[in-house]
Design a protein around this motif. Structure first.
Motif, PDB file in Angstrom:
ATOM      1  N   TYR C  19       0.841  -1.204   0.000  1.00  0.00           N
ATOM      2  CA  TYR C  19       0.000   0.000   0.000  1.00  0.00           C
ATOM      3  C   TYR C  19       0.871   1.247   0.000  1.00  0.00           C
ATOM      4  CZ  TYR C  19      -3.833   3.131   1.063  1.00  0.00           C
ATOM      5  OH  TYR C  19      -4.754   4.123   0.985  1.00  0.00           O
ATOM      6  N   PHE C 103     -10.296  -5.604 -14.792  1.00  0.00           N
ATOM      7  CA  PHE C 103      -9.670  -4.746 -15.791  1.00  0.00           C
ATOM      8  C   PHE C 103      -9.509  -5.495 -17.113  1.00  0.00           C
ATOM      9  CE2 PHE C 103      -6.013  -3.040 -18.036  1.00  0.00           C
ATOM     10  CZ  PHE C 103      -6.369  -1.703 -18.119  1.00  0.00           C
ATOM     11  N   ILE C 223      -4.444   1.492 -12.866  1.00  0.00           N
ATOM     12  CA  ILE C 223      -5.729   0.931 -12.436  1.00  0.00           C
ATOM     13  C   ILE C 223      -5.510  -0.278 -11.537  1.00  0.00           C
ATOM     14  CG2 ILE C 223      -7.841  -0.190 -13.240  1.00  0.00           C
ATOM     15  CD1 ILE C 223      -7.849   2.747 -13.765  1.00  0.00           C
ATOM     16  N   GLN C 226      -4.482   0.858  -8.122  1.00  0.00           N
ATOM     17  CA  GLN C 226      -5.622   1.467  -7.427  1.00  0.00           C
ATOM     18  C   GLN C 226      -6.582   0.399  -6.914  1.00  0.00           C
ATOM     19  OE1 GLN C 226      -6.279   4.475  -6.546  1.00  0.00           O
ATOM     20  NE2 GLN C 226      -5.803   6.012  -8.093  1.00  0.00           N
ATOM     21  N   ARG C 227      -6.947  -0.516  -7.819  1.00  0.00           N
ATOM     22  CA  ARG C 227      -7.882  -1.561  -7.413  1.00  0.00           C
ATOM     23  C   ARG C 227      -7.309  -2.406  -6.281  1.00  0.00           C
ATOM     24  NH1 ARG C 227     -12.360  -1.987 -10.516  1.00  0.00           N
ATOM     25  NH2 ARG C 227     -12.151  -1.583 -12.738  1.00  0.00           N
ATOM     26  N   ILE C 230      -7.474  -0.596  -2.936  1.00  0.00           N
ATOM     27  CA  ILE C 230      -8.799  -0.624  -2.308  1.00  0.00           C
ATOM     28  C   ILE C 230      -9.074  -2.004  -1.709  1.00  0.00           C
ATOM     29  CG2 ILE C 230     -11.267  -0.361  -2.720  1.00  0.00           C
ATOM     30  CD1 ILE C 230     -10.462   1.538  -5.041  1.00  0.00           C
ATOM     31  N   LEU C 233      -7.259  -2.397   1.514  1.00  0.00           N
ATOM     32  CA  LEU C 233      -7.954  -1.715   2.609  1.00  0.00           C
ATOM     33  C   LEU C 233      -9.151  -2.534   3.075  1.00  0.00           C
ATOM     34  CD1 LEU C 233      -7.947   2.011   1.437  1.00  0.00           C
ATOM     35  CD2 LEU C 233      -6.510   0.938   3.147  1.00  0.00           C
ATOM     36  N   GLN C 234      -9.890  -3.070   2.108  1.00  0.00           N
ATOM     37  CA  GLN C 234     -11.084  -3.824   2.489  1.00  0.00           C
ATOM     38  C   GLN C 234     -10.739  -5.081   3.284  1.00  0.00           C
ATOM     39  OE1 GLN C 234     -13.068  -4.063  -1.227  1.00  0.00           O
ATOM     40  NE2 GLN C 234     -14.553  -2.492  -0.649  1.00  0.00           N
ATOM     41  N   LYS C 237      -9.151  -4.337   6.904  1.00  0.00           N
ATOM     42  CA  LYS C 237      -9.739  -3.153   7.541  1.00  0.00           C
ATOM     43  C   LYS C 237      -9.677  -3.209   9.061  1.00  0.00           C
ATOM     44  CE  LYS C 237     -14.565  -4.571   7.082  1.00  0.00           C
ATOM     45  NZ  LYS C 237     -15.215  -4.920   5.852  1.00  0.00           N
ATOM     46  N   LYS C 238      -9.390  -4.382   9.612  1.00  0.00           N
ATOM     47  CA  LYS C 238      -9.273  -4.422  11.063  1.00  0.00           C
ATOM     48  C   LYS C 238      -7.868  -4.098  11.550  1.00  0.00           C
ATOM     49  CE  LYS C 238     -11.085  -8.399  11.990  1.00  0.00           C
ATOM     50  NZ  LYS C 238     -11.569  -9.557  12.697  1.00  0.00           N
ATOM     51  N   VAL C 242      -4.617   0.367   8.781  1.00  0.00           N
ATOM     52  CA  VAL C 242      -5.755   0.752   7.938  1.00  0.00           C
ATOM     53  C   VAL C 242      -6.694   1.665   8.724  1.00  0.00           C
ATOM     54  CG1 VAL C 242      -7.712  -0.101   6.610  1.00  0.00           C
ATOM     55  CG2 VAL C 242      -5.577  -1.371   6.613  1.00  0.00           C
ATOM     56  N   ILE C 245      -5.445   5.093   8.540  1.00  0.00           N
ATOM     57  CA  ILE C 245      -5.750   5.739   7.259  1.00  0.00           C
ATOM     58  C   ILE C 245      -7.197   6.216   7.242  1.00  0.00           C
ATOM     59  CG2 ILE C 245      -6.026   5.295   4.788  1.00  0.00           C
ATOM     60  CD1 ILE C 245      -3.603   3.443   5.032  1.00  0.00           C
ATOM     61  N   ILE C 246      -8.083   5.369   7.787  1.00  0.00           N
ATOM     62  CA  ILE C 246      -9.500   5.756   7.812  1.00  0.00           C
ATOM     63  C   ILE C 246      -9.688   6.983   8.702  1.00  0.00           C
ATOM     64  CG2 ILE C 246     -11.797   5.019   8.555  1.00  0.00           C
ATOM     65  CD1 ILE C 246     -10.945   2.170   7.751  1.00  0.00           C
ATOM     66  N   GLN C 247      -9.014   6.971   9.861  1.00  0.00           N
ATOM     67  CA  GLN C 247      -9.120   8.116  10.769  1.00  0.00           C
ATOM     68  C   GLN C 247      -8.681   9.407  10.092  1.00  0.00           C
ATOM     69  OE1 GLN C 247     -10.478   8.318  13.764  1.00  0.00           O
ATOM     70  NE2 GLN C 247     -11.054   6.162  13.538  1.00  0.00           N
ATOM     71  N   SER C 249      -8.789  10.099   7.008  1.00  0.00           N
ATOM     72  CA  SER C 249      -9.693  10.526   5.937  1.00  0.00           C
ATOM     73  C   SER C 249     -10.965  11.158   6.478  1.00  0.00           C
ATOM     74  CB  SER C 249     -10.058   9.335   5.062  1.00  0.00           C
ATOM     75  OG  SER C 249     -11.025   8.563   5.718  1.00  0.00           O
TER      76      SER C 249
END
Lengths: 222, 208, 250, 60
Positions: C19, C103, C223, C226-227, C230, C233-234, C237-238, C242, C245-247, C249
């Motif tokens: 990442y 893609f 692309i 980028q994909r 994401i 991150l998904q 996410k725990k 990550v 990063i969410i905080q 944003s």
């Protein structure tokens, strides 16, 4: 080897106990071939021209539809789990299951194909080539179909998905299989075609069992 | 015989157990306890290689299981929720196939094993004519045939009557007495004559 | 199966490292893609000479050929990433493979559609059963199969592994399918006009093509990263990084 | 205009203008689709994460 024979015998016995496993693909094969003249034209000259393709497509679809069930009942009642925890090599079990699937689908289809050839006015020169090409080509279809069956056996909506996965892989067999019959009907030599079908069979026999075994492990182990 | 080190497993983003370590030696019975959904079945499936979504190490006779797979599988007997019994085959044919699949099944004859589970006279009837309990017993007849030292049994007593349970408990006792070991889950109060049962509670493990 | 792999390989295998690293690379690739694609298109559309046989419709080559090449190499990458994921149980490889699938399917559509549009002025029909187009259609079906299989599983790990097996099977089959389709094509059709097998192109024609191919690859890299980011991150996410990063944003 | 004499010529591309511009437009559309779908997915992820953070805040 004894184990392999026992495994094939078990699957054939299961199919014999449930006749529909054997009869359904054959009935489907016949029906598709009947639909075709009804939909397009019953004219003998035209039918003779398209017969190799129609018979091959019908055989291919019949194989595909029955492929979905290769592992399904074993998955549902826990037999597949037992196969995975057994010391017997999974590749061998898989090969046995594919062989018995071929015997009840592809082999029977090949035996029945002369009947369809007659109904669709296939020139008599093409008859031997039709049976031979089906005998050589359908085992490859069974092997490839089993890959799809193994991948989708744990899923609820297996049926339509398996055709999506496997039909593209069937294309070479279809091209060379129907090509054999067409060439024979036109009086051309077919040895080259048969050699290609044979090569496809050898290649898929070497590689497919491992892919099927891997697919089954993924489906069962999650 | 079997050793579990630092096992961690989560499902649907929920930790089932972590830092789970235990061993089982010859002549031992281990009962896995826990509420529904605590991961009992998952643990047993991990132990017999039917679930790979875990972290940690498994050893069979001091060697990593992945390296001695064939040896392990030939010395382990697993009876899961699903009996693996084909309903269109007869009890005898089912057991004959299981014998083919697992060469460690040969202690007594199939007829005798079926007699032991109370299916004498039902050898050549297709299994779909049998009741659920009878079908279950066809699967359990394997225990009478098995020479494998390690048994992994997931709820072996469901659909059995009191007498059947007592018989199976006696069988377990004999197996353990002969130096075998058993890992099982059950809702019954397990009573293996002459042996103490070691209990592992997954709910407590998850909290630690 | 225990092959020692170099250190960077393991670093790449860490989603977090990927990442952060891809975040640094992304702008450069994006700029490169933008510049190359604009230069290539302008050159191809306005400056390259027209073909003596096909006239200006030849200019479609500058999108059709790069798309076809990319659709194939994208499939290769997907299958190889899947194999790495299966053998070394590497999370990142599966993420890359999954990002390749969507893609690749879209780029195969581009190749098919531009091929069909090109077919109209050259062959007089929107669709011709030309060997290359047919093989590309099959490649598109293979992509669809992989995507469909992946989405049919509820469990991400099984989905990853199953689609890896399927894409490997497809990879073995692609040469066979190509060969069989070409062979079938020569059998059924007379010598059709072969677009890409022409006497050597003059440099004014192939240099813009090369630029476009490079531009397509850079765009693919953008692309794909980028994909994959994401997806990382998904799936993670725990993890605390990550969450940070969410905080940020918020 | 390089190869073409006038801008109108450039747009017309001999008699193949429709095909050339159609394929370039289509290529552009697919590029744009990829960019937009990635951007949307990214926004969706952060929106979802934000909502979850808010939910956890109100719970505690």
């Amino acid at each position: 080897m004894n184990f392999f024979i026992a495994a094939v015998r078990r699957d054939l016995l299961l199919a014999l106990r449930r006749r529909s496993d054997i009869v359904n693909p054959l009935a489907f094969f016949l029906m598709v071939a009947v639909m075709f003249p009804l939909a397009v034209s019953p004219e003998s000259k035209f039918l003779a021209q398209v017969a190799p393709g129609v018979i091959w497509v019908a055989a291919l679809l019949a194989c595909l539809l029955s492929a979905d069930g290769i592992f399904r009942s074993d998955f549902d009642d826990g037999s597949l789990e037992q196969m995975l925890v057994s010391p017997q090599p999974l590749v061998l079990i898989v090969l046995a299951k594919v062989l018995s699937h071929w015997i009840i689908s592809g082999f029977c289809l090949a035996l029945m194909s002369p009947l369809l050839a007659m109904m669709l006015f296939l020139p008599s020169e093409g008859l031997g080539a039709l049976v031979l090409s089906l005998l050589l080509g359908t085992p490859t279809l069974s092997l490839l179909g089993a890959i799809g069956a193994g991948l989708t056996v744990g899923l609820r909506k297996g049926g339509i998905l398996i055709s999506l996965l496997i039909l593209p892989l069937y294309i070479p067999v279809l091209i060379f299989g129907a090509g054999t019959v067409q060439a024979a009907a036109m009086g051309l030599p077919i040895a080259g075609y048969l050699a290609l079908l044979g090569a496809l069979l050898v290649l898929s026999m070497m590689l497919a069992p491992f892919a099927i075994a891997a697919a089954l492990k993924i489906s069962v182990r999650g | 015989m079997l050793e579990v080190k630092n096992l961690f497993c989560e499902r649907d983003e929920r930790v089932l157990f972590s830092h789970l370590s235990f061993g089982i030696s010859a002549g031992e019975v281990v009962q896995i306890e826990g509420q529904n959904g605590s991961g009992k079945t998952t643990l047993l499936r991990i132990l017999c290689g039917l679930n790979e979504s875990y972290q940690g190490e498994l050893f069979w006779q001091q060697k990593e299981i992945a390296e001695v797979r064939d040896d392990y599988f030939s010395q382990m007997l697993y009876v899961g929720h699903l009996a693996g019994v084909k309903s269109t085959l007869t009890a005898e044919e089912n057991l004959a196939w299981m014998q083919q699949l697992d060469p460690a099944l040969d202690k007594v004859s199939i007829a005798e094993a079926l007699k032991n589970v109370g299916l004498y006279g039902f050898e050549d009837v297709p299994c779909y004519t049998l009741s659920a309990g009878q079908q279950r017993r066809v699967g359990l007849a394997r225990l009478y045939l098995s020479t494998a030292p390690l048994w992994i049994l997931d709820e072996p007593f469901t659909a059995l009557d009191k007498k059947g349970v007592a018989e199976k408990e006696a069988l377990l006792a004999q197996h353990v007495f002969n130096g075998g070991s058993v890992i099982l889950t059950t809702h019954h109060d397990l009573n293996v004559p002459g042996h103490t049962v070691r209990r592992i509670n997954l709910n407590e493990v998850a909290r630690s | 199966m225990k092959i020692k792999l170099p250190q960077w390989f393991y670093q790449l295998a860490s989603p977090r490292w990927f990442y952060e690293f891809s975040g640094k690379l992304l702008p450069w690739f994006a700029i490169a893609a933008f510049v190359l694609l604009i230069t290539g298109s302008v050159w191809g559309l306005a400056f390259a000479p027209e073909d003596y046989q096909q006239g200006n419709s030849f200019r479609i080559i500058y999108v059709h050929v790069p798309a076809s090449i990319l659709a194939q190499s994208c499939y290769m990458l997907m299958a190889i990433a899947g194999a790495i994921g299966l053998i070394w149980k590497m999370k990142m490889a599966h993420i890359v493979a999954k990002s390749c699938a969507t893609f690749g399917a879209s780029i195969a559509v581009m190749s098919l559609a531009t091929g069909a549009i090109w077919g109209k002025p050259t062959w007089g029909a929107w669709w011709v059963w030309d060997a290359r187009l047919t093989a590309m259609l099959v490649l598109f079906f293979l992509y669809v199969g992989v995507i469909a299989l992946h989405s049919a599983f509820e469990n991400t790990q099984s989905a990853d592994k199953a689609s890896a097996v399927l894409s490997l099977v497809g990879l073995v089959n692609i040469p066979i399918i190509k060969y069989s389709v070409e062979w079938w094509n020569t059998l059924h059709q007379g010598a059709t006009f072969k677009v890409t097998e022409k006497p050597a192109m003059p440099p004014e024609m192939w240099i813009p093509l090369l630029i476009m191919v490079l531009g397509f690859y850079c765009f693919f890299a953008v692309i794909l990263m980028q994909r994959a980011r994401i997806e990382v991150l998904q799936r993670e996410k725990k993890a605390s990084w990550v969450q940070e990063i969410i905080q940020q944003s918020l | 205009m390089g190869h073409f004499a006038t801008f109108a010529d450039f747009l017309q591309m001999g008699k193949h203008g429709l095909y050339v511009w159609l394929s370039y437009g289509l290529a552009f559309a697919i590029f744009a689709y990829n960019i937009v779908s990635v951007a949307l997915a990214k926004r969706q992820f952060f929106n979802k994460a934000k909502r979850q953070a808010r939910r956890e805040q109100s719970e505690s």
